[in-house]
Write an enzyme that holds these catalytic residues in place. Structure first.
Site, PDB file in Angstrom:
ATOM      1  N   LEU A  31      -1.432   2.474 -72.511  1.00  0.00           N
ATOM      2  CA  LEU A  31      -2.845   2.780 -72.406  1.00  0.00           C
ATOM      3  C   LEU A  31      -3.002   4.287 -72.299  1.00  0.00           C
ATOM      4  O   LEU A  31      -2.112   4.982 -71.800  1.00  0.00           O
ATOM      5  CB  LEU A  31      -3.462   2.126 -71.152  1.00  0.00           C
ATOM      6  CG  LEU A  31      -3.514   0.599 -71.096  1.00  0.00           C
ATOM      7  CD1 LEU A  31      -4.118   0.158 -69.766  1.00  0.00           C
ATOM      8  CD2 LEU A  31      -4.312   0.025 -72.249  1.00  0.00           C
ATOM      9  N   ASP A  32      -4.135   4.805 -72.758  1.00  0.00           N
ATOM     10  CA  ASP A  32      -4.425   6.216 -72.541  1.00  0.00           C
ATOM     11  C   ASP A  32      -4.443   6.474 -71.034  1.00  0.00           C
ATOM     12  O   ASP A  32      -4.769   5.586 -70.236  1.00  0.00           O
ATOM     13  CB  ASP A  32      -5.785   6.585 -73.135  1.00  0.00           C
ATOM     14  CG  ASP A  32      -5.793   6.504 -74.651  1.00  0.00           C
ATOM     15  OD1 ASP A  32      -4.703   6.482 -75.244  1.00  0.00           O
ATOM     16  OD2 ASP A  32      -6.891   6.456 -75.232  1.00  0.00           O
ATOM     17  N   ARG A  33      -4.146   7.700 -70.641  1.00  0.00           N
ATOM     18  CA  ARG A  33      -4.007   8.037 -69.217  1.00  0.00           C
ATOM     19  C   ARG A  33      -5.263   7.689 -68.415  1.00  0.00           C
ATOM     20  O   ARG A  33      -5.168   7.244 -67.269  1.00  0.00           O
ATOM     21  CB  ARG A  33      -3.684   9.522 -69.078  1.00  0.00           C
ATOM     22  CG  ARG A  33      -3.480  10.000 -67.656  1.00  0.00           C
ATOM     23  CD  ARG A  33      -2.932  11.420 -67.627  1.00  0.00           C
ATOM     24  NE  ARG A  33      -3.786  12.329 -68.376  1.00  0.00           N
ATOM     25  CZ  ARG A  33      -4.836  12.960 -67.869  1.00  0.00           C
ATOM     26  NH1 ARG A  33      -5.181  12.755 -66.605  1.00  0.00           N
ATOM     27  NH2 ARG A  33      -5.553  13.782 -68.603  1.00  0.00           N
ATOM     28  N   THR A  35      -7.546   5.388 -69.225  1.00  0.00           N
ATOM     29  CA  THR A  35      -7.984   4.015 -69.456  1.00  0.00           C
ATOM     30  C   THR A  35      -7.441   3.104 -68.380  1.00  0.00           C
ATOM     31  O   THR A  35      -6.256   3.136 -68.053  1.00  0.00           O
ATOM     32  CB  THR A  35      -7.515   3.520 -70.835  1.00  0.00           C
ATOM     33  OG1 THR A  35      -8.012   4.399 -71.840  1.00  0.00           O
ATOM     34  CG2 THR A  35      -8.006   2.113 -71.099  1.00  0.00           C
TER      35      THR A  35
END
Length: 343
Positions: A31-33, A35
């Site tokens: 996941l994006d940091r 998110t």
């Protein structure tokens, strides 16, 4: 999620190994940091490879929920615009005819008069896919620090229009990143233009986050006909003993429960919480050392506030052949949620 770039010990993989003795976990997806939501890790190489193959061959259905600016259109909205990476170094993408094929389905779940809760179903797995497609449609995530920004033009990149070359976009993004995250360097005239930050949020001068106002301007739109707030629902599914599930709280605590790790929405049983106030997690000035010849030692970074560590994009559900994992809806996804200064 795992060690890369500037991050090593402060990753989900390292925290799970150190705090919960969950060692040798295999990363299945990321996941994006900023998110929040569901993360899957394989406990064995065999299971990890099996799951990776299912994702690669698009056998896995993903559901995300987000909150976007404005009244998102009703019905199923499909975006098939190809996406390419503008810069791997700074991590930014855009819609481009020369990009890779990409498909995301969107459906509005609720509207509170200024922003909409949207269910997102990415059919491909491109970098920043949901965020870029929402930007293209003109409904960026309300607190997306990258794609909801006037650096992409007065319309924030709607329709893929930025009015500048990729090289210029990258240069501008780097300048803004520096302005919003650094206090600057001693004697560096480039940063002398920064104004002192106001103390309205109670911080001391030179404290956390910013000294300059952010160029990102949030769009506020009046209520739109047809944007009644339906009640969102959350899917359910069984858990697998071959996998470790993790809810990424975007900088929050991790709780352990019956072999799985999640946020405070644990499924029954008692939970132990990672106490971030313990001494090993706090700054210890007496242990700080500097090197007068080191560039990094001269740069003073801003400490982020909790609201800067979470974006309103949440991995809600991952389902595949014979399995399904889910988390609960985040607070900001409720139909009647209203943003406050604390948010």
């Amino acid at each position: 999620v795992h060690p890369c770039g500037r991050y090593r010990h402060n990753t989900v993989v390292f925290i799970l190994a150190k705090e919960y003795n969950l060692k040798n976990l295999r990363t299945i997806h990321r996941l994006d940091r900023l998110t929040s939501g569901l993360l899957l890790f394989g406990r064995t190489p065999k299971k990890a490879r099996e799951m990776e193959q299912q994702i690669r061959t698009r056998q896995v259905t993903k559901q995300y929920v987000c909150r976007v600016d404005g009244c998102f259109p009703s019905g199923i909205i499909e975006c098939n615009e190809p996406i390419e990476v503008v810069s791997y170094k700074i991590g930014v993408c855009k819609v481009s005819p020369t990009g890779k094929d990409c498909k995301t389905e969107f459906q509005r779940l609720a509207y509170n008069g200024t922003s909409s809760v949207v269910l997102c179903k990415p059919r491909t797995g491109r970098m920043h896919q949901i965020r870029v497609h929402l930007q293209y449609l003109g409904y960026p995530i309300v607190n997306d620090p990258l794609y909801n920004h006037i650096v992409f033009g007065p319309n924030k990149g709607k329709g893929g229009i930025t009015g500048k070359s990729d090289e210029k976009l990258i240069q501008d993004l780097i300048k803004i990143h520096n302005a919003e995250n650094w206090l600057g360097m001693d004697g560096d005239v480039e940063y002398s233009m920064f104004k002192g930050r106001s103390k309205e949020d109670g911080d001391d001068e030179g404290g956390s986050q910013r000294n300059t106002p952010s160029p990102r301007m949030r769009t506020t739109r009046p209520a739109t006909p047809g944007c009644a707030p339906p009640t969102p629902s959350s899917p359910t599914g069984p858990l697998s003993t071959d996998l470790t599930t993790v809810t990424n709280t975007g900088g929050g605590d991790f709780n352990s429960n019956n072999g799985s790790v999640s946020n405070n929405n644990s499924i029954g049983g008692s939970a132990m919480t990672l106490d971030l106030s313990r001494s090993e997690y706090t700054f210890q000035p007496d242990r700080k050392t500097t090197d007068k010849n080191c560039y990094e030692c001269k740069v003073k970074y801003r400490d982020p506030k909790p609201k800067d560590l979470v974006m309103f994009l949440h991995a809600l559900n991952y389902s595949g052949p014979g399995w399904s994992f889910e988390t609960k809806m985040p607070d900001w996804a409720s139909a009647d949620w209203v943003e406050t200064l604390q948010d």
